[in-house]
Design a protein around this motif. Structure first.
Motif, mmCIF file in Angstrom:
data_model
loop_
_atom_site.group_PDB
_atom_site.id
_atom_site.type_symbol
_atom_site.label_atom_id
_atom_site.label_comp_id
_atom_site.label_asym_id
_atom_site.label_seq_id
_atom_site.Cartn_x
_atom_site.Cartn_y
_atom_site.Cartn_z
ATOM 1 N N LYS A 275 -53.527 24.964 -26.612
ATOM 2 C CA LYS A 275 -53.091 23.918 -25.668
ATOM 3 C C LYS A 275 -53.446 22.616 -25.843
ATOM 4 C CE LYS A 275 -53.574 27.523 -21.769
ATOM 5 N NZ LYS A 275 -53.080 28.602 -22.925
ATOM 6 N N THR A 276 -53.290 22.221 -27.191
ATOM 7 C CA THR A 276 -53.450 20.644 -27.402
ATOM 8 C C THR A 276 -52.026 20.189 -26.989
ATOM 9 O OG1 THR A 276 -54.674 21.279 -29.648
ATOM 10 C CG2 THR A 276 -53.681 19.213 -29.291
ATOM 11 N N ILE A 277 -51.002 20.743 -27.439
ATOM 12 C CA ILE A 277 -49.724 20.118 -27.139
ATOM 13 C C ILE A 277 -49.131 21.269 -26.280
ATOM 14 C CG2 ILE A 277 -49.562 18.825 -29.277
ATOM 15 C CD1 ILE A 277 -47.605 20.994 -30.571
ATOM 16 N N SER A 278 -47.814 20.650 -25.389
ATOM 17 C CA SER A 278 -47.454 21.539 -24.481
ATOM 18 C C SER A 278 -46.285 22.075 -25.245
ATOM 19 C CB SER A 278 -47.265 20.865 -23.121
ATOM 20 O OG SER A 278 -46.067 19.797 -23.633
ATOM 21 N N ASN A 279 -45.531 21.468 -26.159
ATOM 22 C CA ASN A 279 -44.512 21.940 -26.750
ATOM 23 C C ASN A 279 -44.212 20.900 -28.081
ATOM 24 O OD1 ASN A 279 -41.738 22.478 -27.614
ATOM 25 N ND2 ASN A 279 -41.367 22.853 -25.594
ATOM 26 N N ASP A 280 -43.881 21.769 -29.149
ATOM 27 C CA ASP A 280 -43.843 20.922 -30.397
ATOM 28 C C ASP A 280 -42.430 20.155 -30.582
ATOM 29 O OD1 ASP A 280 -42.140 23.062 -30.790
ATOM 30 O OD2 ASP A 280 -43.195 23.935 -32.614
ATOM 31 N N ASN A 281 -41.671 20.245 -29.572
ATOM 32 C CA ASN A 281 -40.397 19.255 -29.583
ATOM 33 C C ASN A 281 -40.534 17.920 -29.211
ATOM 34 O OD1 ASN A 281 -40.630 19.271 -26.855
ATOM 35 N ND2 ASN A 281 -38.655 20.633 -26.415
ATOM 36 N N LYS A 282 -42.144 17.667 -28.653
ATOM 37 C CA LYS A 282 -42.219 16.309 -28.565
ATOM 38 C C LYS A 282 -42.906 15.778 -29.756
ATOM 39 C CE LYS A 282 -41.740 16.599 -23.897
ATOM 40 N NZ LYS A 282 -40.599 15.820 -23.362
ATOM 41 N N CYS A 283 -42.904 16.344 -30.846
ATOM 42 C CA CYS A 283 -43.260 15.844 -31.972
ATOM 43 C C CYS A 283 -42.138 14.916 -32.758
ATOM 44 C CB CYS A 283 -43.622 16.922 -33.194
ATOM 45 S SG CYS A 283 -44.411 16.150 -34.597
ATOM 46 N N VAL A 284 -42.580 13.580 -32.822
ATOM 47 C CA VAL A 284 -41.424 12.548 -33.315
ATOM 48 C C VAL A 284 -41.615 12.109 -34.823
ATOM 49 C CG1 VAL A 284 -40.935 12.005 -31.047
ATOM 50 C CG2 VAL A 284 -42.607 10.726 -32.313
ATOM 51 N N LYS A 285 -42.726 12.356 -35.177
ATOM 52 C CA LYS A 285 -43.122 12.145 -36.516
ATOM 53 C C LYS A 285 -44.085 12.711 -37.263
ATOM 54 C CE LYS A 285 -44.640 7.867 -39.203
ATOM 55 N NZ LYS A 285 -45.033 6.393 -38.998
ATOM 56 N N ILE A 286 -43.878 13.187 -38.512
ATOM 57 C CA ILE A 286 -44.804 14.150 -39.261
ATOM 58 C C ILE A 286 -44.996 13.353 -40.514
ATOM 59 C CG2 ILE A 286 -45.452 16.196 -40.492
ATOM 60 C CD1 ILE A 286 -43.424 17.746 -38.363
ATOM 61 N N VAL A 287 -46.086 13.114 -40.799
ATOM 62 C CA VAL A 287 -46.748 12.734 -42.192
ATOM 63 C C VAL A 287 -47.443 13.952 -42.695
ATOM 64 C CG1 VAL A 287 -47.709 10.816 -43.368
ATOM 65 C CG2 VAL A 287 -46.655 10.181 -41.432
ATOM 66 N N LYS B 11 -61.925 19.546 -31.112
ATOM 67 C CA LYS B 11 -61.449 18.180 -30.999
ATOM 68 C C LYS B 11 -60.409 18.038 -30.102
ATOM 69 C CE LYS B 11 -64.257 16.353 -34.760
ATOM 70 N NZ LYS B 11 -64.187 15.864 -36.085
ATOM 71 N N TYR B 12 -59.709 19.132 -30.387
ATOM 72 C CA TYR B 12 -58.040 18.852 -29.614
ATOM 73 C C TYR B 12 -57.790 19.999 -28.633
ATOM 74 C CZ TYR B 12 -56.850 14.861 -32.501
ATOM 75 O OH TYR B 12 -56.605 13.574 -33.165
ATOM 76 N N ARG B 13 -58.733 20.947 -28.583
ATOM 77 C CA ARG B 13 -58.360 22.194 -27.852
ATOM 78 C C ARG B 13 -58.278 21.682 -26.350
ATOM 79 N NH1 ARG B 13 -62.837 25.514 -27.998
ATOM 80 N NH2 ARG B 13 -62.355 26.045 -30.077
ATOM 81 N N ASN B 14 -57.434 22.283 -25.646
ATOM 82 C CA ASN B 14 -56.901 21.996 -24.417
ATOM 83 C C ASN B 14 -56.765 20.678 -24.062
ATOM 84 O OD1 ASN B 14 -57.247 24.653 -23.332
ATOM 85 N ND2 ASN B 14 -59.436 24.443 -23.574
ATOM 86 N N ALA B 15 -56.236 19.747 -25.016
ATOM 87 C CA ALA B 15 -55.958 18.289 -24.808
ATOM 88 C C ALA B 15 -54.678 18.162 -23.655
ATOM 89 C CB ALA B 15 -55.680 17.698 -26.120
ATOM 90 N N GLY B 16 -53.743 18.980 -23.783
ATOM 91 C CA GLY B 16 -52.725 19.043 -22.742
ATOM 92 C C GLY B 16 -51.841 17.828 -22.726
#
Length: 123
Positions: A92-104, A52-57
């Motif tokens: 390739k769902t996300i380009s970099n995990d440093n863009k994660c601003v919130k985790i629940v 569902k999220y592969r290659n979402a970019g």
């Protein structure tokens, strides 16, 4: 592919602990870290199952909502976070995990069907 909001993805299998997934190896007289077979196998299964999220970019900021179902109480929830974020980069769902601003993140027990369920939301 555009950013899929509020799509729940399930990955079956026991999410390994990041802290226990590396071993020290000797390369030409220098110590180096190598992934364990368990981590490599989980990354492969994550790639196969993450349809569902592969290659979402996703390049922008996002939030991660994660439910981890462990087979026993022994595992620490925080150890799953880095594994999941690393796997999301690998597929390739996300380009970099440093863009994660919130985790629940939530921890549950399911002896028979360990898995993770997650969704990403744009910020």
């Amino acid at each position: 592919m555009g950013f899929c909001e509020e799509v729940v993805q399930t990955i079956h299998g026991n999410c390994p602990s990041k802290s226990n997934c590396y071993k020290v190896i000797n390369l030409n007289g220098h110590a180096s870290l190598s992934k364990t077979k368990a981590l490599k196998a989980y990354e492969e299964q994550f790639y196969i199952q993450c349809d569902k999220y592969r290659n979402a970019g996703i390049t922008g900021y996002f939030e991660l909502y994660l439910r981890v179902y462990y087979p026993s109480q022994r595992s620490d929830l925080d150890n799953a976070l880095k594994v999941v974020l690393d796997c999301l980069q690998r597929v390739k769902t996300i380009s970099n995990d440093n863009k994660c601003v919130k985790i629940v993140a939530e921890k549950f027990l399911d002896k028979d069907k360990p898995r993770i369920e997650f969704e990403l939301k744009a910020v």
